[in-house]
Design a protein around this motif. Structure first.
Motif, PDB file in Angstrom:
ATOM      1  N   ALA A  66       0.817  -1.220   0.000  1.00 29.79           N
ATOM      2  CA  ALA A  66       0.000   0.000   0.000  1.00 29.79           C
ATOM      3  C   ALA A  66       0.848   1.266   0.000  1.00 29.79           C
ATOM      4  CB  ALA A  66      -0.929  -0.007   1.221  1.00 29.79           C
ATOM      5  N   ILE A  67       2.055   1.182   0.518  1.00 27.90           N
ATOM      6  CA  ILE A  67       2.907   2.372   0.607  1.00 27.90           C
ATOM      7  C   ILE A  67       3.164   2.985  -0.766  1.00 27.90           C
ATOM      8  CG2 ILE A  67       5.033   1.016   0.479  1.00 27.90           C
ATOM      9  CD1 ILE A  67       6.358   3.004   2.326  1.00 27.90           C
ATOM     10  N   PHE A  68       3.086   2.158  -1.814  1.00 26.37           N
ATOM     11  CA  PHE A  68       3.421   2.650  -3.151  1.00 26.37           C
ATOM     12  C   PHE A  68       2.218   3.257  -3.883  1.00 26.37           C
ATOM     13  CE2 PHE A  68       6.370  -1.111  -2.669  1.00 26.37           C
ATOM     14  CZ  PHE A  68       7.405  -0.335  -2.178  1.00 26.37           C
ATOM     15  N   SER A  69       1.038   3.146  -3.303  1.00 26.83           N
ATOM     16  CA  SER A  69      -0.157   3.652  -3.989  1.00 26.83           C
ATOM     17  C   SER A  69      -0.154   5.174  -4.112  1.00 26.83           C
ATOM     18  CB  SER A  69      -1.421   3.189  -3.258  1.00 26.83           C
ATOM     19  OG  SER A  69      -1.447   3.696  -1.926  1.00 26.83           O
ATOM     20  N   ASP A  70       0.580   5.849  -3.236  1.00 25.99           N
ATOM     21  CA  ASP A  70       0.609   7.310  -3.265  1.00 25.99           C
ATOM     22  C   ASP A  70       1.770   7.866  -4.087  1.00 25.99           C
ATOM     23  OD1 ASP A  70      -1.630   7.433  -1.615  1.00 25.99           O
ATOM     24  OD2 ASP A  70      -0.418   7.380   0.214  1.00 25.99           O
TER      25      ASP A  70
END
Length: 696
Positions: free
Chosen positions: A391-395
């Motif tokens: 999820a860290i890469f979704s932004d």
């Protein structure tokens, strides 16, 4: 005008490859299928066909093909098809292993065609292909498209049969069926009787010998032959009876100029055919099985499914006031097949890369490539384990799409300093109005962070959090190739016997219950490099009983830092916890206890700088020394030192500069005559104050 289902229309196609010389099979195709297959032959050449299902001669032991039929066979099938005349033949080998996917969430979709091998489709409706399946539709498709809702315009007048393949990429299963397309709309047709026929626009043939005819302002005549007229201009045909009638009525029919067929490409890729001319003109296409023109339209709409591509020539019958005028022919291309997605190739074998990454984006030479890359993203929390979907890469923000100058582009993703960096790239290709599916690639470039866990056995350890190293040798063979490394250690790390060199600058970090356990005669050698140990338990076991002075750490032209470590080492006869030359050692907030039978020193060094603060350091032996240094610099502040044995010294210094401040010196010695807390020669320059002595 009001439209509803009335009749089925069919294209009279002449494929651009002039393919009446070969047998065109719509279904089945070679491969391994999970359902029984339909036999569908393109019979637009009006030829007769025979087929067999066991590879034998169809004309002698086969069946006559009279329309689509389900081949009710499983296992290996050899389908052999021949034309009734000539030598053309087609052989298709395939196999069927039935799988209805009854335990899968897409079972209801598979069930719609599983038993029949066909889906009947009416233009304007929708076929919903589940998203966890892929599909390929039409002839000549080379790749699969993710499942979605497919449909065509409700105004399309096509009737055709086309194949569709379904693929489950997780289960590696394939199904194949055919879609029978029916039009939803119909036109109007009311025949208007005239005593003549129009052949190929310009030829008038008369079919009533009891009538006189006149063209425009010409003389009346009883035509015995056909007329040739110029259809680039309008005409009027008059007729009346040869026999006398009251008023002798004259009837007529107006022929407008020949119209032009206009082709309009719509935004959804469909085609609309219109006539540029008198608005009383209407169009029709041949209807099967009557093979005649029936329904009349002001516009003709041609469409197909997304993912399909067809082309050919279409003959359109033209009518004026319900009287046939002739045919117009047009080429058409319905290409809704997206180009193949770009291929992404990388020199990285996985999501984690230990080197800078080179990514190649490529598409077919006649496609246009578009791509977008992210800015380098620094990962600050190295204690977490990441994968490509974290999820860290979704932004992470992507850049604008760029059009590539060529069909192949190389991208360089580099590590910016000693951090952990994340990159991603998206790409798609375009051919005409068609856009491919978007492809995505992401990677972490981490040249410096490695993971070690002896108790976690994985396939092909690579030092990532998911596949940590479990072998000291394998781990350091990789680490020593770089210039810097951070090693997260979980559980014990057993140091093998012999000399184990660290050639890169390393930090060992205790991820969970980290321990360094030295086996007999094992040594870590720090040579022209540095090692930082933080929060570790360091133990030495099973030392040999030789007279040779052994050390757990040997530092040469290097640096060793110990922070918040607990050390316990027992040497058989002689031993030093650390021996060093031309190096630096920093000890802080640590507890160190070593012992041996004859001689023990915590640090023995030459040309060495030592800093010790806020630590508890003990040595036990017949002769016990904490720090023995010849040349260098020593700084010790707020430590507790203790020596136990026969003879002992806290500091044994020769030609050393330094500060020894605010420490506690303790001893438990049997021979105090040769025992002092600090021994230094006359070449030393030391500041010694505020220390407490106990037992010296």
């Amino acid at each position: 005008m009001k439209k509803s289902i009335l009749a089925f229309f069919v294209l009279f196609l002449v494929f651009l490859n002039g393919a009446y010389a070969q047998i065109n099979i719509i279904s089945p195709a070679e491969g391994k299928w999970s359902n029984k297959q339909m036999l569908v032959i393109d019979t637009e050449d009006k030829a007769e066909y025979f087929y067999s299902l066991n590879g034998e001669d169809p004309k002698t032991s086969g069946f006559a093909y009279d329309g689509p039929v389900l081949i009710d066979l499983t296992g290996d099938v050899t389908l052999r098809i021949q034309k009734a005349t000539g030598n053309e033949e087609k052989i298709i080998k395939y196999s069927v292993e039935l799988n209805k996917a009854e335990n899968e969430k897409y079972y209801s979709f598979i069930n719609t065609f599983f038993d029949s091998g066909i889906i009947n489709y009416t233009a304007g409706s929708t076929i919903s292909i589940p998203y966890d399946l892929n599909y390929a539709i039409g002839l000549g498709s080379e790749y699969y498209i993710p499942g979605e809702d497919i449909y065509m315009s409700q105004d399309s007048v096509f009737s055709r049969t086309l194949p569709c393949e379904i693929y489950d990429p997780a289960k590696k299963l394939k199904w194949r069926f055919v879609i029978k397309v029916f039009p939803q709309n119909y036109g109007s047709y009311s025949k208007y009787h005239v005593p003549f026929e129009i052949i190929d626009w310009n030829t008038i043939v008369f079919n009533d010998n009891d009538l006189l005819f006149r063209l425009d302002d010409n003389y009346w005549e009883l035509p015995k032959n056909s007329w040739k007229i110029d259809r680039s201009v309008p005409h009027t045909i008059y007729w009346q009876s040869l026999s006398y009638e009251i008023g002798n009525p004259i009837e007529y029919f107006e022929l407008p100029a020949k119209p032009e067929l206009q082709k309009q490409i719509n935004s959804d890729g469909s085609i609309t055919l219109k006539l540029d001319g008198n608005n009383e003109y209407k169009m029709s296409i041949l209807s099967q099985p009557e093979n005649e023109y029936q329904e009349l339209f002001y516009d003709l709409d041609l469409d197909t499914f997304y993912g399909d591509s067809i082309s050919g020539k279409l003959k359109v019958g033209i009518f004026y006031n319900s009287v046939f005028q002739g045919e117009l022919e047009t080429d058409y291309v319905l290409n809704k097949r997206p180009p193949k997605p770009p291929v992404i190739a990388s020199n990285s074998k996985g999501f984690y890369s230990r080197e800078d990454v080179i990514v190649q984006l490529s598409c077919k030479s006649d496609d246009v490539l578009y791509y977008s890359i992210s800015e380098p993203y620094l990962i600050t929390d190295n204690s977490e384990s990441y994968n490509s979907d974290s999820a860290i890469f979704s932004d992470v923000q992507m850049g604008d799409y760029k059009k590539a100058d060529t069909s192949s582009v190389y991208l360089d993703f580099k590590s910016e300093g000693e951090g952990v960096w994340y990159y991603s790239v998206k790409a798609y290709s375009v051919n005409g109005e068609n856009k491919s599916q978007e492809v995505f690639y992401n990677v972490i470039i981490d040249k410096y962070n490695f993971y070690y866990c002896e108790n976690q056995i994985t396939d092909k350890p690579d030092g990532t959090a998911e596949r940590p190293y479990n072998s000291f040798k394998e781990c350091f063979d990789v680490i020593n190739k770089g210039r810097y490394a951070r090693l997260m250690i979980k559980g014990p790390m057993h140091i093998p016997s012999g000399k184990n060199s660290i050639l890169s600058n390393c930090s060992f970090i205790n991820q969970e219950d980290g321990e360094l356990i030295f086996s007999k005669d094992s040594t870590i050698e720090i040579k022209s490099s540095s090692l930082v140990l933080k929060d570790f338990v360091i133990l030495q076991e099973n030392s040999t009983a030789s007279d040779k002075n052994t050390s757990l750490f040997k530092v040469e032209n290097g640096v060793l830092d110990l922070f918040n470590c607990q050390v316990g080492a027992i040497f058989a006869k002689n031993g030093s916890f650390i021996s060093c030359f031309n190096s630096s050692v920093n000890i802080k907030d640590s507890i160190i206890a070593i012992s041996s039978a004859k001689y023990a020193s915590v640090i023995s060094g030459t040309n060495t700088n030592i800093i010790a603060t806020d630590s508890i350091i003990n040595a036990t032996s017949n002769t016990a020394v904490i720090f023995s240094v010849n040349k260098g610099d020593v700084k010790a502040r707020k430590n507790s030192f203790k020596v136990t044995g026969q003879i002992g010294r806290i500091f044994e210094l020769f030609n050393v500069n330094g500060e020894i401040l605010d420490n506690d010196f303790k001893s438990d010695l049997t021979n105090k005559n040769n025992s002092v807390a600090i021994y230094s020669d006359n070449k030393c320059l030391l500041e010694i104050k505020e220390n407490e002595d106990y037992g010296f």
